[in-house]
Design an enzyme around this catalytic site. Structure first.
Site, PDB file in Angstrom:
ATOM      1  N   ASP A  57     -26.346  96.061  79.506  1.00  0.00           N
ATOM      2  CA  ASP A  57     -26.455  94.630  79.222  1.00  0.00           C
ATOM      3  C   ASP A  57     -25.296  93.894  79.901  1.00  0.00           C
ATOM      4  OD1 ASP A  57     -25.826  95.697  75.884  1.00  0.00           O
ATOM      5  OD2 ASP A  57     -24.365  95.444  77.486  1.00  0.00           O
ATOM      6  N   ASP A  59     -22.469  91.020  79.495  1.00  0.00           N
ATOM      7  CA  ASP A  59     -21.730  90.164  78.568  1.00  0.00           C
ATOM      8  C   ASP A  59     -20.864  89.184  79.345  1.00  0.00           C
ATOM      9  OD1 ASP A  59     -22.832  91.659  76.541  1.00  0.00           O
ATOM     10  OD2 ASP A  59     -21.129  93.026  76.403  1.00  0.00           O
ATOM     11  N   ASP A 133     -10.961  97.194  74.036  1.00  0.00           N
ATOM     12  CA  ASP A 133     -10.587  98.542  73.596  1.00  0.00           C
ATOM     13  C   ASP A 133      -9.954  99.420  74.679  1.00  0.00           C
ATOM     14  OD1 ASP A 133     -13.060  98.649  74.826  1.00  0.00           O
ATOM     15  OD2 ASP A 133     -14.120  99.580  73.159  1.00  0.00           O
TER      16      ASP A 133
HETATM   17  P1  ATP Z   1     -22.489  99.808  76.774  1.00  0.00           P
HETATM   18  O1  ATP Z   1     -22.744 100.003  78.219  1.00  0.00           O
HETATM   19  O2  ATP Z   1     -22.789 101.033  75.977  1.00  0.00           O
HETATM   20  O3  ATP Z   1     -23.098  98.553  76.189  1.00  0.00           O
HETATM   21  P2  ATP Z   1     -20.038  98.341  76.602  1.00  0.00           P
HETATM   22  O4  ATP Z   1     -18.701  98.659  77.217  1.00  0.00           O
HETATM   23  O5  ATP Z   1     -20.762  97.164  77.133  1.00  0.00           O
HETATM   24  O6  ATP Z   1     -20.899  99.652  76.663  1.00  0.00           O
HETATM   25  P3  ATP Z   1     -20.275  97.137  74.024  1.00  0.00           P
HETATM   26  O7  ATP Z   1     -20.275  97.818  72.713  1.00  0.00           O
HETATM   27  O8  ATP Z   1     -21.515  96.507  74.511  1.00  0.00           O
HETATM   28  O9  ATP Z   1     -19.746  98.206  75.065  1.00  0.00           O
HETATM   29  O10 ATP Z   1     -19.091  96.072  73.998  1.00  0.00           O
HETATM   30  C1  ATP Z   1     -18.864  95.152  75.050  1.00  0.00           C
HETATM   31  C2  ATP Z   1     -17.368  95.007  75.337  1.00  0.00           C
HETATM   32  O11 ATP Z   1     -16.711  94.442  74.199  1.00  0.00           O
HETATM   33  C3  ATP Z   1     -16.643  96.326  75.602  1.00  0.00           C
HETATM   34  O12 ATP Z   1     -16.742  96.706  76.961  1.00  0.00           O
HETATM   35  C4  ATP Z   1     -15.222  95.989  75.189  1.00  0.00           C
HETATM   36  O13 ATP Z   1     -14.544  95.294  76.200  1.00  0.00           O
HETATM   37  C5  ATP Z   1     -15.432  95.031  74.015  1.00  0.00           C
HETATM   38  N1  ATP Z   1     -15.449  95.751  72.724  1.00  0.00           N
HETATM   39  C6  ATP Z   1     -16.521  96.205  72.055  1.00  0.00           C
HETATM   40  N2  ATP Z   1     -16.178  96.782  70.902  1.00  0.00           N
HETATM   41  C7  ATP Z   1     -14.844  96.690  70.821  1.00  0.00           C
HETATM   42  C8  ATP Z   1     -13.886  97.104  69.846  1.00  0.00           C
HETATM   43  N3  ATP Z   1     -14.252  97.736  68.758  1.00  0.00           N
HETATM   44  N4  ATP Z   1     -12.593  96.806  70.099  1.00  0.00           N
HETATM   45  C9  ATP Z   1     -12.210  96.153  71.213  1.00  0.00           C
HETATM   46  N5  ATP Z   1     -13.063  95.765  72.157  1.00  0.00           N
HETATM   47  C10 ATP Z   1     -14.366  96.022  71.975  1.00  0.00           C
HETATM   48 MG    MG Z   2     -22.593  96.430  76.351  1.00  0.00          MG
END
Ligand code: ATP
Ligand code: MG
Length: 433
Positions: A57, A59, A133
Protein backbone atom coordinates in the site's frame (compact mmCIF):
# COMPACT_ATOMS: atom_id res chain seq x y z
CA UNK A 1 16.67 13.06 19.57
CA UNK A 2 19.58 14.40 17.58
CA UNK A 3 19.39 14.07 13.84
CA UNK A 4 22.02 12.30 11.80
CA UNK A 5 23.06 14.05 8.65
CA UNK A 6 20.23 14.04 6.17
CA UNK A 7 20.96 12.32 2.87
CA UNK A 8 19.09 13.30 -0.26
CA UNK A 9 19.19 11.03 -3.29
CA UNK A 10 18.50 12.81 -6.57
CA UNK A 11 16.34 11.18 -9.24
CA UNK A 12 19.36 9.93 -11.16
CA UNK A 13 20.69 8.13 -8.07
CA UNK A 14 17.75 5.93 -7.18
CA UNK A 15 15.45 3.44 -8.88
CA UNK A 16 12.03 4.85 -7.96
CA UNK A 17 9.97 5.69 -11.00
CA UNK A 18 6.62 7.45 -10.81
CA UNK A 19 5.18 4.76 -13.04
CA UNK A 20 5.41 2.32 -10.14
CA UNK A 21 3.51 4.60 -7.77
CA UNK A 22 -0.22 4.18 -7.46
CA UNK A 23 -2.11 6.77 -9.55
CA UNK A 24 -4.43 7.70 -6.72
CA UNK A 25 -1.55 8.19 -4.30
CA UNK A 26 0.09 10.50 -6.87
CA UNK A 27 -3.16 12.41 -7.15
CA UNK A 28 -3.44 12.86 -3.38
CA UNK A 29 0.11 14.19 -3.19
CA UNK A 30 -0.45 16.53 -6.15
CA UNK A 31 -3.58 17.98 -4.61
CA UNK A 32 -1.93 18.50 -1.23
CA UNK A 33 1.05 20.18 -2.96
CA UNK A 34 -1.21 22.42 -5.06
CA UNK A 35 -2.99 23.52 -1.89
CA UNK A 36 0.30 24.65 -0.43
CA UNK A 37 1.06 21.65 1.78
CA UNK A 38 4.12 19.41 1.85
CA UNK A 39 3.36 15.80 1.02
CA UNK A 40 5.69 12.81 0.81
CA UNK A 41 5.30 9.18 0.02
CA UNK A 42 6.49 7.42 3.18
CA UNK A 43 6.96 4.15 5.03
CA UNK A 44 6.84 0.70 3.51
CA UNK A 45 6.09 1.89 -0.02
CA UNK A 46 9.36 3.85 -0.37
CA UNK A 47 11.27 0.94 1.19
CA UNK A 48 9.73 -1.57 -1.22
CA UNK A 49 10.13 0.65 -4.30
CA UNK A 50 13.81 1.14 -3.42
CA UNK A 51 14.16 -2.65 -3.24
CA UNK A 52 12.37 -3.10 -6.56
CA UNK A 53 9.42 -4.81 -4.85
CA UNK A 54 5.76 -4.04 -5.41
CA UNK A 55 4.46 -2.12 -2.36
CA UNK A 56 1.40 -3.47 -0.55
CA UNK A 57 0.00 0.00 0.00
CA UNK A 58 1.01 3.62 -0.42
CA UNK A 59 1.11 5.88 2.63
CA UNK A 60 1.48 9.63 2.57
CA UNK A 61 2.70 12.07 5.19
CA UNK A 62 1.87 15.75 5.07
CA UNK A 63 1.95 18.96 7.10
CA UNK A 64 -1.78 19.39 6.51
CA UNK A 65 -3.68 18.60 9.71
CA UNK A 66 -6.42 15.94 9.66
CA UNK A 67 -9.27 18.47 9.38
CA UNK A 68 -7.47 20.28 6.57
CA UNK A 69 -6.99 17.01 4.70
CA UNK A 70 -10.66 16.26 5.12
CA UNK A 71 -11.65 19.57 3.60
CA UNK A 72 -9.58 18.82 0.51
CA UNK A 73 -10.96 15.37 -0.23
CA UNK A 74 -14.60 14.44 -0.41
CA UNK A 75 -13.72 10.74 -0.14
CA UNK A 76 -11.83 11.25 3.13
CA UNK A 77 -12.60 9.79 6.57
CA UNK A 78 -10.73 10.51 9.74
CA UNK A 79 -9.93 7.40 11.75
CA UNK A 80 -8.02 6.28 14.81
CA UNK A 81 -7.98 7.57 18.33
CA UNK A 82 -4.34 7.14 19.24
CA UNK A 83 -3.20 8.05 15.74
CA UNK A 84 -5.69 10.44 14.19
CA UNK A 85 -5.22 10.03 10.46
CA UNK A 86 -7.06 10.38 7.19
CA UNK A 87 -8.22 7.53 5.03
CA UNK A 88 -8.79 8.67 1.48
CA UNK A 89 -10.86 6.09 -0.31
CA UNK A 90 -10.78 5.16 -3.97
CA UNK A 91 -13.07 2.59 -5.52
CA UNK A 92 -14.39 -0.14 -3.32
CA UNK A 93 -11.39 -1.10 -1.30
CA UNK A 94 -8.40 1.13 -1.95
CA UNK A 95 -7.36 3.40 0.89
CA UNK A 96 -4.55 5.92 0.74
CA UNK A 97 -3.56 6.50 4.34
CA UNK A 98 -2.56 10.11 4.84
CA UNK A 99 -1.11 11.17 8.18
CA UNK A 100 0.11 14.47 9.53
CA UNK A 101 3.82 14.71 10.44
CA UNK A 102 4.17 13.65 14.05
CA UNK A 103 6.66 13.99 16.80
CA UNK A 104 7.75 11.21 19.06
CA UNK A 105 8.17 11.34 22.84
CA UNK A 106 11.45 12.83 24.07
CA UNK A 107 14.09 10.15 24.73
CA UNK A 108 14.30 10.97 28.44
CA UNK A 109 10.59 10.31 29.09
CA UNK A 110 9.85 8.18 32.10
CA UNK A 111 7.90 4.97 31.68
CA UNK A 112 4.64 6.67 32.66
CA UNK A 113 5.26 9.47 30.24
CA UNK A 114 5.80 6.98 27.45
CA UNK A 115 2.43 5.44 28.06
CA UNK A 116 0.66 8.78 28.39
CA UNK A 117 2.34 10.47 25.44
CA UNK A 118 -0.19 12.03 23.10
CA UNK A 119 0.64 10.69 19.65
CA UNK A 120 -1.17 13.53 17.95
CA UNK A 121 1.55 16.08 18.61
CA UNK A 122 2.34 17.32 15.14
CA UNK A 123 5.91 17.93 14.02
CA UNK A 124 8.28 18.50 11.14
CA UNK A 125 9.08 15.94 8.43
CA UNK A 126 12.32 15.19 10.19
CA UNK A 127 10.59 14.63 13.53
CA UNK A 128 8.12 12.43 11.74
CA UNK A 129 10.95 10.29 10.36
CA UNK A 130 12.39 9.84 13.85
CA UNK A 131 9.16 8.65 15.43
CA UNK A 132 8.89 5.78 12.94
CA UNK A 133 9.95 2.28 13.94
CA UNK A 134 12.87 1.16 11.76
CA UNK A 135 15.36 3.10 9.66
CA UNK A 136 14.29 1.31 6.46
CA UNK A 137 10.69 2.40 7.12
CA UNK A 138 11.47 6.10 7.47
CA UNK A 139 12.46 7.13 3.96
CA UNK A 140 10.50 9.89 2.21
CA UNK A 141 9.89 10.32 -1.50
CA UNK A 142 9.24 13.87 -2.65
CA UNK A 143 7.11 14.14 -5.76
CA UNK A 144 8.18 17.76 -6.24
CA UNK A 145 11.73 16.95 -7.29
CA UNK A 146 11.65 13.12 -7.27
CA UNK A 147 14.21 12.92 -4.46
CA UNK A 148 14.46 10.29 -1.73
CA UNK A 149 15.08 11.91 1.64
CA UNK A 150 16.75 9.98 4.45
CA UNK A 151 17.00 11.54 7.91
CA UNK A 152 17.78 8.34 9.82
CA UNK A 153 20.35 6.25 7.96
CA UNK A 154 17.74 4.07 6.25
CA UNK A 155 19.48 4.03 2.86
CA UNK A 156 22.64 2.54 4.34
CA UNK A 157 20.59 -0.10 6.18
CA UNK A 158 18.73 -0.98 3.00
CA UNK A 159 22.08 -1.57 1.34
CA UNK A 160 23.35 -3.61 4.28
CA UNK A 161 20.03 -5.48 4.55
CA UNK A 162 19.54 -4.59 8.20
CA UNK A 163 16.46 -4.03 10.33
CA UNK A 164 17.48 -1.45 12.92
CA UNK A 165 15.28 0.55 15.26
CA UNK A 166 15.51 4.31 15.06
CA UNK A 167 17.11 5.27 18.37
CA UNK A 168 17.65 3.02 21.38
CA UNK A 169 15.88 -0.30 20.76
CA UNK A 170 15.30 -0.81 24.49
CA UNK A 171 13.26 2.38 24.59
CA UNK A 172 11.54 1.91 21.27
CA UNK A 173 10.35 -1.62 22.13
CA UNK A 174 9.16 -0.49 25.54
CA UNK A 175 7.21 2.37 23.99
CA UNK A 176 5.44 -0.10 21.75
CA UNK A 177 6.13 -3.83 22.19
CA UNK A 178 4.31 -4.65 18.91
CA UNK A 179 7.42 -3.31 17.17
CA UNK A 180 9.23 -6.53 18.17
CA UNK A 181 6.85 -8.57 16.01
CA UNK A 182 7.11 -5.94 13.27
CA UNK A 183 10.91 -6.34 13.29
CA UNK A 184 10.41 -10.06 12.77
CA UNK A 185 7.98 -9.35 9.93
CA UNK A 186 10.39 -7.13 7.99
CA UNK A 187 13.43 -9.35 8.59
CA UNK A 188 11.47 -12.48 7.62
CA UNK A 189 9.82 -10.96 4.59
CA UNK A 190 12.78 -9.08 3.15
CA UNK A 191 15.42 -11.65 4.09
CA UNK A 192 17.18 -8.97 6.18
CA UNK A 193 19.20 -9.48 9.35
CA UNK A 194 18.32 -7.85 12.63
CA UNK A 195 20.99 -5.34 13.58
CA UNK A 196 22.71 -6.73 16.68
CA UNK A 197 21.45 -4.20 19.28
CA UNK A 198 17.95 -4.50 17.89
CA UNK A 199 18.20 -8.28 18.09
CA UNK A 200 19.56 -8.27 21.63
CA UNK A 201 16.82 -5.88 22.75
CA UNK A 202 14.12 -8.18 21.38
CA UNK A 203 15.57 -11.14 23.23
CA UNK A 204 15.78 -9.04 26.40
CA UNK A 205 12.26 -7.59 26.16
CA UNK A 206 10.47 -10.59 24.67
CA UNK A 207 8.62 -11.13 27.95
CA UNK A 208 6.99 -7.72 27.61
CA UNK A 209 5.33 -8.52 24.31
CA UNK A 210 2.02 -9.33 25.99
CA UNK A 211 1.80 -5.76 27.31
CA UNK A 212 0.69 -4.81 23.81
CA UNK A 213 -2.97 -4.76 22.87
CA UNK A 214 -4.12 -8.30 21.96
CA UNK A 215 -5.98 -7.07 18.88
CA UNK A 216 -2.92 -5.31 17.48
CA UNK A 217 -0.76 -8.34 18.23
CA UNK A 218 -3.13 -10.66 16.43
CA UNK A 219 -3.17 -8.34 13.40
CA UNK A 220 0.63 -8.33 13.35
CA UNK A 221 0.71 -12.12 13.66
CA UNK A 222 -1.58 -12.41 10.63
CA UNK A 223 0.79 -10.17 8.70
CA UNK A 224 3.65 -12.61 9.34
CA UNK A 225 1.98 -14.93 6.83
CA UNK A 226 1.94 -12.34 4.05
CA UNK A 227 4.19 -12.24 0.99
CA UNK A 228 5.14 -15.92 1.24
CA UNK A 229 7.22 -15.28 4.33
CA UNK A 230 5.46 -17.39 6.94
CA UNK A 231 8.24 -19.93 7.42
CA UNK A 232 11.04 -17.36 7.72
CA UNK A 233 9.01 -15.11 10.02
CA UNK A 234 7.76 -17.77 12.42
CA UNK A 235 11.22 -19.34 12.62
CA UNK A 236 12.58 -15.99 13.68
CA UNK A 237 9.75 -15.49 16.15
CA UNK A 238 10.72 -18.84 17.67
CA UNK A 239 14.50 -18.23 17.65
CA UNK A 240 14.13 -14.86 19.38
CA UNK A 241 12.02 -16.26 22.20
CA UNK A 242 8.94 -14.24 21.25
CA UNK A 243 7.01 -17.38 20.46
CA UNK A 244 7.69 -18.68 23.98
CA UNK A 245 5.59 -15.81 25.27
CA UNK A 246 3.07 -15.49 22.46
CA UNK A 247 2.39 -19.18 21.81
CA UNK A 248 4.11 -21.43 24.37
CA UNK A 249 1.78 -24.26 23.28
CA UNK A 250 3.32 -24.19 19.83
CA UNK A 251 6.84 -24.11 21.24
CA UNK A 252 6.11 -27.31 23.20
CA UNK A 253 5.03 -28.92 19.94
CA UNK A 254 8.12 -27.68 18.05
CA UNK A 255 10.39 -29.06 20.77
CA UNK A 256 8.62 -32.41 20.77
CA UNK A 257 8.81 -32.74 17.00
CA UNK A 258 12.42 -32.03 16.17
CA UNK A 259 12.99 -28.33 16.87
CA UNK A 260 14.59 -26.86 13.75
CA UNK A 261 13.35 -29.87 11.81
CA UNK A 262 9.79 -29.81 13.13
CA UNK A 263 7.06 -30.50 10.55
CA UNK A 264 5.71 -27.06 11.41
CA UNK A 265 8.38 -25.53 9.20
CA UNK A 266 7.58 -27.70 6.20
CA UNK A 267 3.90 -26.86 6.67
CA UNK A 268 4.60 -23.13 6.62
CA UNK A 269 6.99 -23.57 3.69
CA UNK A 270 4.20 -25.37 1.82
CA UNK A 271 1.83 -22.51 2.59
CA UNK A 272 4.42 -20.04 1.29
CA UNK A 273 5.03 -21.99 -1.89
CA UNK A 274 1.61 -22.50 -3.34
CA UNK A 275 -1.72 -20.96 -3.93
CA UNK A 276 -4.19 -23.21 -2.18
CA UNK A 277 -7.04 -20.79 -2.31
CA UNK A 278 -8.23 -18.18 -4.74
CA UNK A 279 -8.24 -14.70 -3.28
CA UNK A 280 -7.23 -13.72 0.21
CA UNK A 281 -6.83 -16.45 2.80
CA UNK A 282 -9.02 -15.98 5.85
CA UNK A 283 -7.10 -15.38 9.11
CA UNK A 284 -8.69 -18.55 10.54
CA UNK A 285 -7.13 -20.54 7.72
CA UNK A 286 -3.71 -19.09 8.53
CA UNK A 287 -4.10 -19.90 12.22
CA UNK A 288 -5.37 -23.39 11.45
CA UNK A 289 -2.32 -24.00 9.25
CA UNK A 290 -0.05 -22.79 12.03
CA UNK A 291 -1.75 -24.76 14.79
CA UNK A 292 -2.95 -27.92 13.05
CA UNK A 293 0.07 -30.03 14.08
CA UNK A 294 -0.40 -29.89 17.86
CA UNK A 295 -4.20 -29.73 17.59
CA UNK A 296 -4.41 -32.85 15.46
CA UNK A 297 -1.97 -34.55 17.82
CA UNK A 298 -4.25 -33.95 20.82
CA UNK A 299 -7.39 -34.63 18.78
CA UNK A 300 -6.10 -38.02 17.76
CA UNK A 301 -5.73 -39.17 21.34
CA UNK A 302 -9.50 -39.51 21.79
CA UNK A 303 -12.09 -41.77 20.21
CA UNK A 304 -15.20 -39.84 19.29
CA UNK A 305 -15.67 -36.73 17.19
CA UNK A 306 -17.37 -35.12 20.16
CA UNK A 307 -14.27 -35.72 22.27
CA UNK A 308 -12.07 -34.46 19.44
CA UNK A 309 -14.06 -31.25 19.50
CA UNK A 310 -13.73 -30.89 23.26
CA UNK A 311 -10.03 -31.71 23.34
CA UNK A 312 -9.10 -29.41 20.46
CA UNK A 313 -11.26 -26.60 21.90
CA UNK A 314 -9.57 -27.00 25.30
CA UNK A 315 -6.15 -26.86 23.62
CA UNK A 316 -7.03 -23.70 21.72
CA UNK A 317 -8.74 -21.92 24.60
CA UNK A 318 -5.76 -20.25 26.36
CA UNK A 319 -4.27 -19.12 23.07
CA UNK A 320 -7.59 -17.76 21.84
CA UNK A 321 -8.09 -15.92 25.11
CA UNK A 322 -4.57 -14.44 25.02
CA UNK A 323 -5.33 -12.72 21.71
CA UNK A 324 -9.04 -12.14 22.39
CA UNK A 325 -9.62 -14.09 19.20
CA UNK A 326 -13.11 -13.40 17.83
CA UNK A 327 -15.47 -16.30 18.46
CA UNK A 328 -16.13 -16.79 14.76
CA UNK A 329 -12.42 -17.14 14.03
CA UNK A 330 -12.00 -19.60 16.89
CA UNK A 331 -14.84 -21.81 15.67
CA UNK A 332 -13.56 -21.68 12.15
CA UNK A 333 -10.07 -22.79 13.23
CA UNK A 334 -11.60 -25.64 15.21
CA UNK A 335 -13.77 -26.77 12.37
CA UNK A 336 -10.87 -26.71 9.89
CA UNK A 337 -8.70 -28.81 12.17
CA UNK A 338 -11.44 -31.24 13.16
CA UNK A 339 -12.22 -31.81 9.51
CA UNK A 340 -8.63 -32.94 8.97
CA UNK A 341 -9.20 -35.68 11.54
CA UNK A 342 -12.58 -36.54 10.02
CA UNK A 343 -11.03 -36.70 6.55
CA UNK A 344 -8.58 -39.33 7.66
CA UNK A 345 -11.08 -41.46 9.58
CA UNK A 346 -13.77 -41.41 6.96
CA UNK A 347 -11.30 -42.22 4.23
CA UNK A 348 -10.17 -45.29 6.10
CA UNK A 349 -13.64 -46.44 7.12
CA UNK A 350 -15.54 -49.49 5.86
CA UNK A 351 -18.27 -49.05 3.24
CA UNK A 352 -21.27 -48.50 5.45
CA UNK A 353 -24.35 -46.32 5.23
CA UNK A 354 -23.32 -44.42 8.32
CA UNK A 355 -19.96 -43.56 6.79
CA UNK A 356 -21.68 -42.36 3.62
CA UNK A 357 -23.95 -40.08 5.61
CA UNK A 358 -20.95 -38.64 7.45
CA UNK A 359 -19.18 -38.04 4.13
CA UNK A 360 -22.24 -36.24 2.76
CA UNK A 361 -22.41 -34.06 5.84
CA UNK A 362 -18.80 -33.03 5.57
CA UNK A 363 -18.79 -32.27 1.81
CA UNK A 364 -22.12 -30.49 2.07
CA UNK A 365 -20.91 -28.20 4.83
CA UNK A 366 -19.73 -24.67 4.00
CA UNK A 367 -16.35 -25.38 5.58
CA UNK A 368 -15.50 -28.13 3.08
CA UNK A 369 -13.61 -26.12 0.39
CA UNK A 370 -11.41 -24.42 2.96
CA UNK A 371 -10.81 -27.70 4.81
CA UNK A 372 -9.78 -29.29 1.54
CA UNK A 373 -7.37 -26.40 0.95
CA UNK A 374 -5.79 -27.08 4.34
CA UNK A 375 -5.53 -30.76 3.45
CA UNK A 376 -3.69 -29.74 0.28
CA UNK A 377 -1.21 -27.71 2.32
CA UNK A 378 -0.62 -30.75 4.52
CA UNK A 379 -0.07 -32.96 1.50
CA UNK A 380 2.35 -30.42 0.03
CA UNK A 381 4.20 -30.58 3.36
CA UNK A 382 4.29 -34.39 3.07
CA UNK A 383 2.31 -34.76 6.29
CA UNK A 384 -0.41 -36.92 4.74
CA UNK A 385 -0.92 -39.30 1.87
CA UNK A 386 -1.83 -37.57 -1.46
CA UNK A 387 -4.46 -40.31 -1.92
CA UNK A 388 -6.44 -38.58 0.78
CA UNK A 389 -6.79 -35.39 -1.26
CA UNK A 390 -7.71 -37.37 -4.36
CA UNK A 391 -10.42 -39.17 -2.40
CA UNK A 392 -11.93 -35.96 -0.99
CA UNK A 393 -11.71 -34.10 -4.27
CA UNK A 394 -13.65 -36.94 -5.78
CA UNK A 395 -16.24 -36.80 -2.99
CA UNK A 396 -16.59 -33.06 -3.52
CA UNK A 397 -17.10 -33.46 -7.27
CA UNK A 398 -19.67 -36.19 -6.79
CA UNK A 399 -21.56 -34.12 -4.27
CA UNK A 400 -21.54 -31.11 -6.59
CA UNK A 401 -23.03 -33.10 -9.47
CA UNK A 402 -25.49 -35.17 -7.44
CA UNK A 403 -25.65 -34.71 -3.66
CA UNK A 404 -27.87 -37.76 -3.15
CA UNK A 405 -25.80 -40.28 -4.96
CA UNK A 406 -22.28 -40.44 -3.68
CA UNK A 407 -20.26 -43.58 -4.12
CA UNK A 408 -17.34 -43.83 -1.73
CA UNK A 409 -14.98 -46.74 -1.91
CA UNK A 410 -13.84 -47.71 1.58
CA UNK A 411 -10.23 -48.64 2.10
CA UNK A 412 -11.61 -51.11 4.62
CA UNK A 413 -8.39 -51.35 6.55
CA UNK A 414 -10.29 -52.03 9.73
CA UNK A 415 -10.40 -48.56 11.32
CA UNK A 416 -13.98 -47.64 11.97
CA UNK A 417 -15.82 -44.41 11.34
CA UNK A 418 -15.81 -42.28 14.44
CA UNK A 419 -18.98 -42.62 16.45
CA UNK A 420 -20.52 -39.15 16.57
CA UNK A 421 -22.98 -39.19 19.39
CA UNK A 422 -21.66 -41.39 22.11
CA UNK A 423 -22.43 -38.82 24.77
CA UNK A 424 -25.98 -38.33 23.71
CA UNK A 425 -26.66 -42.03 23.67
CA UNK A 426 -25.14 -42.42 27.09
CA UNK A 427 -27.36 -39.68 28.49
CA UNK A 428 -30.38 -41.37 26.98
CA UNK A 429 -29.50 -44.61 28.65
CA UNK A 430 -29.32 -42.89 32.02
CA UNK A 431 -32.85 -41.61 31.44
CA UNK A 432 -34.09 -45.05 30.71
CA UNK A 433 -32.69 -46.59 33.90
P1 ATP B 1 3.72 -3.35 4.85
O1 ATP B 1 4.41 -3.41 3.54
O2 ATP B 1 3.59 -4.69 5.48
O3 ATP B 1 2.42 -2.57 4.84
P2 ATP B 1 4.75 -1.04 6.18
O4 ATP B 1 6.18 -0.67 6.46
O5 ATP B 1 4.02 -0.20 5.20
O6 ATP B 1 4.73 -2.56 5.81
P3 ATP B 1 2.65 -0.45 8.02
O7 ATP B 1 2.22 -1.26 9.18
O8 ATP B 1 1.75 -0.33 6.85
O9 ATP B 1 4.05 -1.03 7.59
O10 ATP B 1 3.02 0.99 8.57
C1 ATP B 1 3.37 2.07 7.72
C2 ATP B 1 4.54 2.87 8.30
O11 ATP B 1 4.14 3.48 9.54
C3 ATP B 1 5.77 2.04 8.65
O12 ATP B 1 6.61 1.86 7.53
C4 ATP B 1 6.41 2.87 9.74
O13 ATP B 1 7.16 3.93 9.21
C5 ATP B 1 5.21 3.46 10.47
N1 ATP B 1 4.79 2.61 11.61
C6 ATP B 1 3.85 1.65 11.62
N2 ATP B 1 3.71 1.11 12.82
C7 ATP B 1 4.58 1.73 13.62
C8 ATP B 1 4.91 1.62 15.01
N3 ATP B 1 4.32 0.73 15.77
N4 ATP B 1 5.85 2.46 15.49
C9 ATP B 1 6.46 3.38 14.71
N5 ATP B 1 6.20 3.51 13.41
C10 ATP B 1 5.27 2.71 12.86
MG1 MG C 1 1.96 -0.43 4.73
Amino acid sequence: MTAKRTTILQRSDHVISRKRIDRDALQVMHRLNRSGYKAYLVGGSVRDLMLGRAPKDFDISTDAEPQQIRRLFRNCFLVGRRFRLAHIRFGRDKIIETSTFRRQPPANSSEDNLVQWDDNQFGTPEEDAFRRDFTINALFYDLHDFCVIDHVGGLADLRRKLVRTIGDPNIRFREDPVRMVRAVRFAGRLGFRLESRTRRAIIRHADEILLASPARLLEEIYKLFAMSAAEASFRLLWQLGLMDVLMPELVTYIRATGGRKSPLWSTLAALDSGSFWEGRLHPAFLLATLLQGPMIAVGETVDTIHDVNQTCAAWLEPLAFRFRMPKGTRYRVLRLVENQIRFEHLYRGHRTGRRLKAIERIVGHGSFPESLALLRVRVAAALVDPELVAFWENMGEQYASNPNDIVAEGTGDGSAVMPRRRRRRRRKRTHET
